[in-house]
Design a protein around this motif. Sequence first.
Motif, PDB file in Angstrom:
ATOM      1  N   ILE A  49      41.693  34.441  41.463  1.00 37.07           N
ATOM      2  CA  ILE A  49      40.581  35.176  40.849  1.00 37.07           C
ATOM      3  C   ILE A  49      39.756  34.244  39.974  1.00 37.07           C
ATOM      4  N   LEU A 248      44.335  39.442  34.073  1.00 37.75           N
ATOM      5  CA  LEU A 248      45.389  39.176  35.047  1.00 37.75           C
ATOM      6  C   LEU A 248      46.740  39.408  34.379  1.00 37.75           C
ATOM      7  N   GLN A 355      43.629  42.305  37.932  1.00 44.29           N
ATOM      8  CA  GLN A 355      44.676  42.353  38.957  1.00 44.29           C
ATOM      9  C   GLN A 355      46.041  42.276  38.273  1.00 44.29           C
ATOM     10  N   TRP A 357      50.061  41.136  39.341  1.00 45.99           N
ATOM     11  CA  TRP A 357      51.008  40.587  40.328  1.00 45.99           C
ATOM     12  C   TRP A 357      52.419  40.859  39.803  1.00 45.99           C
ATOM     13  N   TRP A 385      46.288  52.495  40.343  1.00 51.35           N
ATOM     14  CA  TRP A 385      46.066  51.146  40.880  1.00 51.35           C
ATOM     15  C   TRP A 385      45.705  51.220  42.364  1.00 51.35           C
ATOM     16  N   TYR A 388      46.682  45.952  46.854  1.00 50.94           N
ATOM     17  CA  TYR A 388      46.031  44.882  47.610  1.00 50.94           C
ATOM     18  C   TYR A 388      46.972  44.266  48.644  1.00 50.94           C
ATOM     19  N   VAL A 422      50.794  43.082  44.777  1.00 49.25           N
ATOM     20  CA  VAL A 422      49.507  42.703  44.174  1.00 49.25           C
ATOM     21  C   VAL A 422      48.634  43.954  44.047  1.00 49.25           C
ATOM     22  N   GLY A 424      45.138  45.987  42.208  1.00 43.40           N
ATOM     23  CA  GLY A 424      43.805  45.783  41.630  1.00 43.40           C
ATOM     24  C   GLY A 424      43.344  47.054  40.938  1.00 43.40           C
ATOM     25  N   LYS A 428      39.604  47.223  46.765  1.00 46.42           N
ATOM     26  CA  LYS A 428      39.330  45.901  47.339  1.00 46.42           C
ATOM     27  C   LYS A 428      38.091  45.964  48.218  1.00 46.42           C
TER      28      LYS A 428
END
Length: 429
Positions: A49, A248, A355, A357, A385, A388, A422, A424, A428
């Motif tokens: 990103i 992030l 995002q 992770w 959420w 992704y 993952v 976002g 997306k």
Amino acid sequence: MTMQLNEDFEFRGPDYSTTQTSSDLPRHRWYLIKEGFSPKIVDAAIDSIELGSKDLILDPFCGSGTVPLTAALRGIATLGIEVNPFLAFVSNTKLKSCDLGRLNEGAKQTIDRLCSGKKKHSLLEGYSTFSRSKELQKWLFNTDVLRAFTTGWYAVQNAHPSSRRFLRLALTKAAMDNCNARADGKCLRYRKGWKKQDFGSKDFTQCFRDHIQTIIGDIESLPLKKIGHVANSDSRSALANTKITFRLCITSPPYLNSFDYSDVYRPELFLSQFVSDNDQLRQIRLRTVRSHVQTRWSPPKHNDFGEIYRRAASDLLSVSEDLWDKRIPLMVQAYFEDMKKILKLLHQKAKPDAQAWIVVSTSAYGGVEIPVDLILAQIAESVGWFLYDIGVIRHLRHSGHHWSRLPDTERPSAKLRESVVVLGKRKKK
Ligand SMILES: C[S@@+](CC[C@H](N)C(=O)[O-])C[C@H]1O[C@@H](n2cnc3c(N)ncnc32)[C@H](O)[C@@H]1O
């Protein structure tokens, strides 16, 4: 709703999910933990990103500090949260620098004191299994090592305040290098031939000398581009109370493997005086995510974690007679209750283009697979959420430390994988 595993994930292999490549990395190597992951996965997430100059990276389960340190070394603002006070101390130390003249002076004074011959008694002598006694067949530290450690610990009080944490970290690492047992996944395992090895104050002093030299060399060669911070808190409450927002989040929550991290760090917690009795240790254990059965945490109230969870929970109940602990189904439920809370709070604290992770492993009990990655993905979607990817990092073999966290009886039937979910905040493109 698609819930597919990405077996062709770009960031695949143990290099991404273990610390095996970190032992040569400046600052990271000051204290590595077995359950830590690699800076490579953090770099991969950051590179995926475009971060603005004011963006922040968050890790609510930061362990030994891989995420905040990687971010700070790249000049990115960062916040870590870690419930274990010793690990929070480790992470915070990796994120600090100090006047090297003063640190060198403190190191010299400490070594002089260690070599002076006269050693201080340790409060841990005679406590539990910390030192040799007539009743014990095994003990964690030889008295000579405990006394050398205590002597060094007192000597550090005379060092400049800004250098003390580095000296204390090196002392603790030296003590653990000379401990008769070492952390091995779920437990402390006694070293082969530990009695013959007969660790003593000379071994301890040599290790301290090596560690503090490494720390001094790393501070000199690798200055931090940004100062980060790690809060010693339970992220279930800390996230609710913080005003920060993140761009992030990269994190690896405790795996659902009945592994109580705080128990394995018992020697470090006592040595560094973060706890002085078992009751204080229990208080830390109660603040951890409910991924283990050893502590009497409060029972979960909810079970709305989606279809995949429902199926796994029902399969688990059907084998309840075969489980090595009858609280396992409740632990699984409690784990997802905690993780739902965390995912909800993370969603609230995420910037519009953020995002997350989440690195996890599946688990298995009584031959029933708990697809933690898929269940977390469903929970994440239920709290807002967008999913992704679920990138498979690796499938775990029947040996290796992750397997050894499982009871022997469950190893043959369980096939585990590590993956990254993952997420976002926006759909997306
Ligand atoms: C898998 S480890 C993270 C390792 C980390 N990625 C690293 O590289 O060192 C999970 C961590 O979560 C911490 N933890 C467990 N419950 C927590 C809670 N409620 N709040 C904050 N941290 C917690 C554990 O102490 C452990 O250090």
